[in-house]
Design a protein around this motif. Structure first.
Motif, PDB file in Angstrom:
ATOM      1  N   TYR A  71       3.397  -7.858  -4.410  1.00 12.28           N
ATOM      2  CA  TYR A  71       3.069  -8.379  -5.747  1.00 12.28           C
ATOM      3  C   TYR A  71       1.628  -8.874  -5.888  1.00 12.28           C
ATOM      4  N   VAL A  72       1.193  -9.680  -4.907  1.00 15.19           N
ATOM      5  CA  VAL A  72      -0.105 -10.347  -5.082  1.00 15.19           C
ATOM      6  C   VAL A  72      -1.288  -9.374  -5.057  1.00 15.19           C
ATOM      7  N   TYR A  73      -1.021  -8.144  -4.609  1.00 11.80           N
ATOM      8  CA  TYR A  73      -2.107  -7.161  -4.585  1.00 11.80           C
ATOM      9  C   TYR A  73      -2.003  -6.153  -5.730  1.00 11.80           C
ATOM     10  N   LEU A  74      -1.074  -6.393  -6.645  1.00 11.01           N
ATOM     11  CA  LEU A  74      -0.910  -5.450  -7.765  1.00 11.01           C
ATOM     12  C   LEU A  74      -2.161  -5.396  -8.638  1.00 11.01           C
ATOM     13  N   ALA A  75      -2.732  -6.553  -8.916  1.00 13.49           N
ATOM     14  CA  ALA A  75      -3.882  -6.582  -9.836  1.00 13.49           C
ATOM     15  C   ALA A  75      -5.070  -5.825  -9.246  1.00 13.49           C
ATOM     16  N   ASP A  76      -5.363  -6.110  -7.969  1.00 13.67           N
ATOM     17  CA  ASP A  76      -6.464  -5.395  -7.304  1.00 13.67           C
ATOM     18  C   ASP A  76      -6.192  -3.887  -7.307  1.00 13.67           C
TER      19      ASP A  76
ATOM     20  N   LEU B 172       1.174   3.140 -10.174  1.00 10.25           N
ATOM     21  CA  LEU B 172       1.444   1.849  -9.546  1.00 10.25           C
ATOM     22  C   LEU B 172       2.915   1.446  -9.732  1.00 10.25           C
ATOM     23  N   GLY B 173       3.475   0.901  -8.681  1.00 10.22           N
ATOM     24  CA  GLY B 173       4.851   0.409  -8.767  1.00 10.22           C
ATOM     25  C   GLY B 173       4.993  -0.888  -8.000  1.00 10.22           C
ATOM     26  N   ALA B 174       6.142  -1.538  -8.185  1.00  7.65           N
ATOM     27  CA  ALA B 174       6.417  -2.776  -7.469  1.00  7.65           C
ATOM     28  C   ALA B 174       7.656  -2.584  -6.594  1.00  7.65           C
ATOM     29  N   GLN B 175       7.854  -3.518  -5.694  1.00  5.79           N
ATOM     30  CA  GLN B 175       8.923  -3.374  -4.695  1.00  5.79           C
ATOM     31  C   GLN B 175      10.232  -4.025  -5.120  1.00  5.79           C
ATOM     32  N   ASP B 176      10.177  -4.819  -6.180  1.00  9.73           N
ATOM     33  CA  ASP B 176      11.367  -5.556  -6.600  1.00  9.73           C
ATOM     34  C   ASP B 176      11.081  -6.123  -7.987  1.00  9.73           C
TER      35      ASP B 176
ATOM     36  N   ASP C 226       2.736  -5.864 -17.383  1.00  9.67           N
ATOM     37  CA  ASP C 226       1.442  -6.458 -17.683  1.00  9.67           C
ATOM     38  C   ASP C 226       0.360  -6.019 -16.696  1.00  9.67           C
ATOM     39  N   PHE C 227       0.783  -5.649 -15.485  1.00 14.30           N
ATOM     40  CA  PHE C 227      -0.170  -5.230 -14.451  1.00 14.30           C
ATOM     41  C   PHE C 227      -0.146  -3.715 -14.231  1.00 14.30           C
ATOM     42  N   ASP C 228       0.277  -2.988 -15.275  1.00 18.96           N
ATOM     43  CA  ASP C 228       0.228  -1.529 -15.273  1.00 18.96           C
ATOM     44  C   ASP C 228       1.215  -0.856 -14.330  1.00 18.96           C
ATOM     45  N   CYS C 229       2.256  -1.581 -13.917  1.00 16.00           N
ATOM     46  CA  CYS C 229       3.278  -0.923 -13.105  1.00 16.00           C
ATOM     47  C   CYS C 229       4.085   0.013 -13.991  1.00 16.00           C
ATOM     48  N   ARG C 230       4.451   1.135 -13.421  1.00 17.37           N
ATOM     49  CA  ARG C 230       5.325   2.057 -14.171  1.00 17.37           C
ATOM     50  C   ARG C 230       6.687   2.203 -13.503  1.00 17.37           C
TER      51      ARG C 230
END
Ligand code: PGA
Length: 250
Positions: free
Chosen positions: A44-49, A61-65, A85-89
């Motif tokens: 999560y904390v590296y999503l913005a970068d 970009l995706g997230a793990q949970d 909000d952080f462009d995850c799809r």
């Protein structure tokens, strides 16, 4: 023809610096064809970068949970809207590490699946049997139960905006990959199960395989008719290896 999906699940690895390096190396080396989508899921904390680095590229970009709730007093959780909000799809839901280490049951996974879709994210629903379940001969029953838990509450139509990852628990991070035949058998079962509800969705949905995928075995797995890509853990932390897996998909 459904495009292949190759997803890197970086789990809880890396630092701000090493993740940026990894993203840049992937961007520099990637030769994508129209038939392959490449997705990375950083912590999560590296999503913005990562979102900033990926801007203008074809890498998704995706997230793990994701949290099952929309917002409110859920300390430590991240909502679907925040990921959006952080462009995850995409977002992974029901990974076996979440199920086993954080006691996420089928019901909670189904709620996360729906929360993801509510935020316009595409959930990658992970299913898979443990070694004990396989040895007992209950693999099919486990996979069907895990799929049904979601289709019962979300409806079969929801699979039109989702992907499913078959990840046998005994193959995750163990170096022991399912054989292409073992994986194909389960993928065929899953597609058949979805087909019983909606043939069009069954043809379109991406069913990806995860569990010790590496450059050396990706091509033979991806050749199977019902395997539409991979969810890659360890091997996605090395740009060269991950790029070779992406190439195998093309
Ligand atoms: P692995 O992990 O490739 O390291 O086995 C896969 C996953 O957990 O998604």
């Amino acid at each position: 023809m459904r495009p292949f999906l190759v997803a890197g699940n970086w789990k809880m690895n890396g630092s701000r610096e090493s993740i940026a390096r990894l993203v840049n190396e992937i961007l520099q080396g990637l030769e994508v064809t129209a038939n392959t989508q490449v997705l990375v899921c950083p912590p999560y904390v590296y999503l913005a970068d990562t979102a900033r680095l990926l801007k203008g590229s074809t890498v998704i970009l995706g997230a793990q949970d994701v949290c099952a709730e929309d917002n409110g007093a859920y300390t430590g959780e991240i909502s679907g809207a925040m990921l959006q909000d952080f462009d995850c799809r995409y977002v992974v839901v029901g990974h076996s590490e979440r199920r086993s280490l954080y006691a996420e049951d089928d019901r909670l996974v189904a709620r996360k699946f729906m929360a993801a879709q509510k935020a316009s994210l595409i959930p990658i629903l992970c299913v898979g049997e443990t070694l004990e379940e396989r040895e007992r001969g209950t693999t099919h029953a486990v996979i069907m139960r895990q799929l049904k838990a979601v289709s019962d509450v979300a409806g079969i139509a929801a699979f039109g905006r989702a992907a499913v990852a078959y990840e046998p628990v005994w193959a995750i991070g163990t170096g022991k990959t399912a054989t292409p035949e073992q994986a194909q058998e389960v993928h065929e079962l899953m597609r058949g199960c979805i087909r019983a509800g909606d043939a069009r969705i069954a043809d379109a949905i991406r069913l990806i395989y995860g569990g010790s995928v590496k450059a050396a075995n990706a091509a033979e797995l991806f050749r199977m008719p019902d395997i539409d890509g991979g969810l890659v853990g360890g091997a996605s932390l090395e740009a060269r290896e991950f790029l070779a897996i992406c190439k195998a998909a093309a």
